[in-house]
Design a protein around this motif. Structure first.
Motif, PDB file in Angstrom:
ATOM      1  N   TYR A  37       0.743  -1.129   0.041  1.00  0.00           N
ATOM      2  CA  TYR A  37      -0.044   0.020   0.048  1.00  0.00           C
ATOM      3  C   TYR A  37       0.837   1.120   0.092  1.00  0.00           C
ATOM      4  CZ  TYR A  37      -3.282  -3.454   1.556  1.00  0.00           C
ATOM      5  OH  TYR A  37      -4.135  -4.796   1.657  1.00  0.00           O
ATOM      6  N   THR A  49      -3.847   1.262   5.967  1.00  0.00           N
ATOM      7  CA  THR A  49      -3.679   0.365   7.060  1.00  0.00           C
ATOM      8  C   THR A  49      -4.990  -0.435   7.503  1.00  0.00           C
ATOM      9  OG1 THR A  49      -1.859   1.697   8.182  1.00  0.00           O
ATOM     10  CG2 THR A  49      -2.889  -0.039   9.607  1.00  0.00           C
ATOM     11  N   ARG A  50      -5.849   0.081   7.359  1.00  0.00           N
ATOM     12  CA  ARG A  50      -7.475  -0.361   7.580  1.00  0.00           C
ATOM     13  C   ARG A  50      -7.382  -1.502   6.512  1.00  0.00           C
ATOM     14  NH1 ARG A  50      -8.742   5.034   9.063  1.00  0.00           N
ATOM     15  NH2 ARG A  50      -9.650   5.303   6.958  1.00  0.00           N
ATOM     16  N   ALA A  51      -6.986  -1.177   5.043  1.00  0.00           N
ATOM     17  CA  ALA A  51      -7.259  -1.975   3.940  1.00  0.00           C
ATOM     18  C   ALA A  51      -6.356  -3.414   4.243  1.00  0.00           C
ATOM     19  CB  ALA A  51      -6.718  -1.510   2.695  1.00  0.00           C
ATOM     20  N   LEU A  53      -5.502  -4.295   7.181  1.00  0.00           N
ATOM     21  CA  LEU A  53      -6.207  -5.181   8.437  1.00  0.00           C
ATOM     22  C   LEU A  53      -7.491  -6.121   7.968  1.00  0.00           C
ATOM     23  CD1 LEU A  53      -6.411  -2.399  11.235  1.00  0.00           C
ATOM     24  CD2 LEU A  53      -5.169  -4.667  11.420  1.00  0.00           C
ATOM     25  N   ALA A  54      -8.359  -5.405   6.904  1.00  0.00           N
ATOM     26  CA  ALA A  54      -9.144  -6.063   6.163  1.00  0.00           C
ATOM     27  C   ALA A  54      -8.953  -7.273   5.455  1.00  0.00           C
ATOM     28  CB  ALA A  54     -10.187  -5.104   5.307  1.00  0.00           C
ATOM     29  N   GLU A  55      -7.699  -7.277   4.832  1.00  0.00           N
ATOM     30  CA  GLU A  55      -7.028  -8.426   4.279  1.00  0.00           C
ATOM     31  C   GLU A  55      -6.286  -9.327   5.106  1.00  0.00           C
ATOM     32  OE1 GLU A  55      -7.260  -9.084   0.757  1.00  0.00           O
ATOM     33  OE2 GLU A  55      -8.503  -7.567   0.656  1.00  0.00           O
ATOM     34  N   GLY A  56      -6.461  -9.205   6.239  1.00  0.00           N
ATOM     35  CA  GLY A  56      -5.862 -10.386   7.248  1.00  0.00           C
ATOM     36  C   GLY A  56      -4.555 -10.073   7.614  1.00  0.00           C
ATOM     37  N   SER A  75      -4.265   3.673  12.822  1.00  0.00           N
ATOM     38  CA  SER A  75      -5.373   2.540  12.558  1.00  0.00           C
ATOM     39  C   SER A  75      -5.043   1.078  13.091  1.00  0.00           C
ATOM     40  CB  SER A  75      -5.330   2.411  11.050  1.00  0.00           C
ATOM     41  OG  SER A  75      -5.683   3.386  10.358  1.00  0.00           O
ATOM     42  N   THR A  79      -5.912  -2.922  18.116  1.00  0.00           N
ATOM     43  CA  THR A  79      -6.237  -4.264  17.134  1.00  0.00           C
ATOM     44  C   THR A  79      -5.296  -5.457  17.651  1.00  0.00           C
ATOM     45  OG1 THR A  79      -4.370  -3.572  15.472  1.00  0.00           O
ATOM     46  CG2 THR A  79      -6.797  -2.638  14.967  1.00  0.00           C
TER      47      THR A  79
END
Length: 315
Positions: A37, A49-51, A53-56, A75, A79
């Motif tokens: 990214y 960073t949120r993306a 996290l969404a991708e694991g 972000s 977590t």
């Protein structure tokens, strides 16, 4: 299979070199293909960073300056996913305070082979003149006064050429603007007090470039913030401030003999330290503020507090 993610600032990091290095360490560690990214002017790293996290992603590498590191940490807050660091900026403040390597290859390798430790995060709500407000994290120091004016006056071209030494030029440019700032202050919900100071800062840790121990007692995992106010009186007051921050904090505090000498030295009030869980400021006039060495505009009120163990960092 574990996968890492890299959030990188293309103006600070050689993307091609980074991708080759990550691919090599990734294969050696037996991890899956890394997610990539790139930051932008519009998004310093929070959205990327949120993306991730969404991708694991199992770990997120912040590759860039202190602004990129702060955005990624914002972000990753609470977590449990750790942040790795490839410090590539001017100050590299968090990396210095964690005593992390600034070597490119070693830092990339740590993303796959290091261990994780928890550190505190500073939180700040900024109240703007137009009644807008926003909340952000800071990892090292947030403040107003001479530090913010210095950063606002530092030339970006000099930063690229001379690194943190460019802040000396910024300080000299800021000196003519220095005036005591009038404000009301409350620590840990105590009564509001009227205070005048040239600078007020909240620190999660306290080591600056050049080995300056701005806040020697600050620790990244002690669950409190350390506050510092600079209140020099005249030219000799500034000399005493400089002596305190360099010689006393940087030399005398590091030896038993030096500490004994300080105990016998009369205490002045040019530099004032306090600890607490939160700090609230109401400013008589809007002032420039800074977060982790980045200019952050004007504010007429601030609330700063600590969130213990809110971030995992790979070290």
């Amino acid at each position: 299979m574990k996968r890492a993610a890299v959030v990188y600032n293309p103006t600070k990091v050689d993307g091609d070199r980074l991708k080759k290095s990550v691919a090599s360490h990734e294969a050696a560690a037996g991890w899956g293909e890394t997610l990539w990214y790139e930051t932008s002017v519009e998004d310093a790293g929070q959205g990327q960073t949120r993306a991730a996290l969404a991708e694991g992603a199992s770990v997120v590498l912040a590759a860039g300056g202190d602004g990129t590191v702060r955005a990624v940490a914002e972000s990753l807050r609470a977590t449990g996913v750790p942040m790795a660091l490839l410090a590539s900026g001017t100050g590299n403040l968090l990396a210095r305070n964690l005593d992390l390597t600034l070597d490119f290859e070693t830092a990339v390798g740590l993303m796959f082979t290091g261990y994780d430790r928890s550190i505190d995060l500073g939180l700040i709500t900024v109240h703007r003149v137009d009644a807008a407000e926003s909340t952000h994290v800071f990892l090292v120091i947030a403040g107003l006064g001479i530090d913010a004016k210095m950063i606002a006056n530092t030339n970006d071209k000099l930063k690229k050429t001379f690194g943190w030494l460019a802040y000396i030029d910024g300080t000299m440019r800021a000196l003519p603007q220095l005036r005591p700032i009038k404000m009301k202050v409350s620590i840990d919900n105590e009564k509001w007090r009227s205070v005048s100071a040239h600078s007020v800062m909240a620190g999660n840790c306290g080591l600056l470039p050049g080995g300056i121990e701005l806040i020697p007692d600050a620790k990244l995992d002690d669950g409190v913030l350390d506050f510092i106010a600079l209140r020099p009186h005249g030219l000799f007051g500034w000399v005493r401030v400089w002596n305190k921050l360099t010689f006393e904090n940087g030399v005398l505090l590091k030896s038993a003999a030096g500490r004994r000498l300080l105990e016998l030295t009369p205490k002045g009030n040019d530099v004032v330290y306090r600890k607490g869980l939160d700090l609230r400021l109401r400013l008589e006039e809007p002032q420039e503020i800074q977060l982790d060495g980045d200019e952050f505009g004007l504010a007429d009120g601030l609330e700063m507090w600590i969130e213990p163990a809110a971030l995992r960092v790979r070290v």
